[in-house]
Each structure stands twice: as C-alpha cells, then as structure tokens.
Design a protein around this motif. Structure first.
Motif, PDB file in Angstrom:
ATOM      1  N   ALA A  57      14.988  39.908  -6.492  1.00 59.27           N
ATOM      2  CA  ALA A  57      14.357  38.736  -5.880  1.00 59.27           C
ATOM      3  C   ALA A  57      15.012  38.418  -4.538  1.00 59.27           C
ATOM      4  O   ALA A  57      14.324  38.090  -3.562  1.00 59.27           O
ATOM      5  N   ARG A  80       7.226  36.431 -10.718  1.00 59.25           N
ATOM      6  CA  ARG A  80       7.464  35.001 -10.527  1.00 59.25           C
ATOM      7  C   ARG A  80       8.546  34.593 -11.527  1.00 59.25           C
ATOM      8  O   ARG A  80       8.522  35.032 -12.673  1.00 59.25           O
ATOM      9  N   GLY A 118      11.830  28.597  -7.072  1.00 57.03           N
ATOM     10  CA  GLY A 118      10.551  29.238  -6.766  1.00 57.03           C
ATOM     11  C   GLY A 118      10.473  29.831  -5.372  1.00 57.03           C
ATOM     12  O   GLY A 118       9.505  30.514  -5.043  1.00 57.03           O
ATOM     13  N   ASP A 121      10.279  34.126  -5.239  1.00 61.45           N
ATOM     14  CA  ASP A 121       9.409  34.923  -6.106  1.00 61.45           C
ATOM     15  C   ASP A 121       9.027  36.215  -5.388  1.00 61.45           C
ATOM     16  O   ASP A 121       8.382  36.175  -4.328  1.00 61.45           O
ATOM     17  N   ASN A 150       5.075  41.498 -14.772  1.00 58.16           N
ATOM     18  CA  ASN A 150       5.980  41.586 -13.630  1.00 58.16           C
ATOM     19  C   ASN A 150       5.818  42.878 -12.843  1.00 58.16           C
ATOM     20  O   ASN A 150       5.200  42.875 -11.786  1.00 58.16           O
TER      21      ASN A 150
END
Length: 177
Positions: A57, A80, A118, A121, A150
């Motif tokens: 990420a 996410r 968040g 993501d 994912n």
C-alpha cells in the motif's frame, strides 16, 4: 537484469523498529526516504519497488506521484483496507459489524497518528501508473487479503486502465508467503 529492486520493510514490521503502522499512509514517506537514499548513493537507472501487505500500500501510494518508481510489485496486497479489516471482524467470536467498527478503528488511528487509513488504498493508485509495469503476487490460501477481493480486483483495474500487469499466484501460500 533491467531493474534495481527496492524491497521495503516498513515501520513496525519485519526487522524495522516502531510501535505503530498506518497500512501505507505514513509509510509512503519512509519509502520516499529509501528512494532518496538509493538515488543518492547508488544512482540506479531504473527502480522497481516491491512491497508486501501494508508495504504494498505504501509503495502504491508513492508510485502515484513519484516517477522514480518505474515498476511496482505488490505482494499480498489489499485493494481497499476495508477488505482485510472486514475479513478480520467477521472472524471474531462475536461478529463485530464492520459498518460500526471500521470507522471507529480509522478514527482511533487518525487521532493517535494523524494518518487517515483510507488514503493509501492501492486500488486508487492503479490508473496513475500509466505505462509503468505492475506485478501482483498473492497466496491462494491468503486468509487476510482474499484474492477475489484484492489481487484479482487490482489486476482487473490495471487491465481496465491499460497498465501492463502480470499476476502470480503462489499455490497454497498464505498472507505474505
């Protein structure tokens, strides 16, 4: 042979120090510092970054704006963050409704660290890769970042955006294996 690979070990994970992590939000600055060091000391011509889980990420977040990342490898990545958090909540003995626990968790991390979870993501970064290649690797027995929620979603987003993408499934492997 064409790439210099930066394999990141993010804060509070692996061999790195620290007592908190933000699933890629704050860690993107750490990856930028690693790239700065690599560029200053080794002067590589092409850099690919490999991140695992939260490191994936972080790498994806930075790749959105840092063109020094000329290739990206995401291993055991969520699309996410709500996906693995939802999976974890569902596995609790007394099921915790994600609609309630996820915002509370995110607000608690923000209050403690200033990082909004968040904001990193990986799915949001895919279209920004342009023509830089993406490799996605996952374990078929990953119970944290389920492939159908994912890895396969990330691959489909890359295909839709015209990003060159390769997918690698590690048969029988779990998260980060």
């Amino acid at each position: 042979d064409d790439w210099n690979l930066l394999l990141i070990d993010t804060r509070a994970q692996g061999r790195s120090s620290g007592d908190w992590m933000s699933f890629g939000v704050a860690e993107a600055a750490d990856v930028r510092a690693m790239l700065d060091w690599l560029e200053r000391t080794k002067r590589p011509s092409k850099i690919a970054v490999l991140g695992d889980s939260g490191g994936a990420a972080a790498a994806a977040r930075l790749a959105r704006t840092d063109q020094r990342i000329s290739g990206l490898v995401l291993e055991s990545s969520h699309a996410r963050l709500r996906n693995p958090l939802s999976q974890q909540a569902a596995e609790q003995p007394l099921f915790q409704p994600v609609a309630l626990t996820l915002p509370i968790t995110m607000a608690a991390v923000w209050a403690r660290t200033g990082a909004w979870l968040g904001d990193a993501d990986p799915l949001d970064a895919i279209a920004d890769l342009g023509d830089r290649p993406l490799a996605i690797s996952y374990g078929t027995k990953d119970g944290k970042d389920l492939p159908e929620q994912n890895a396969l979603v990330l691959r489909d987003a890359a295909l839709a955006a015209g990003v060159p993408v390769e997918m690698h499934a590690c048969e029988g492997a779990g998260h980060g294996q």
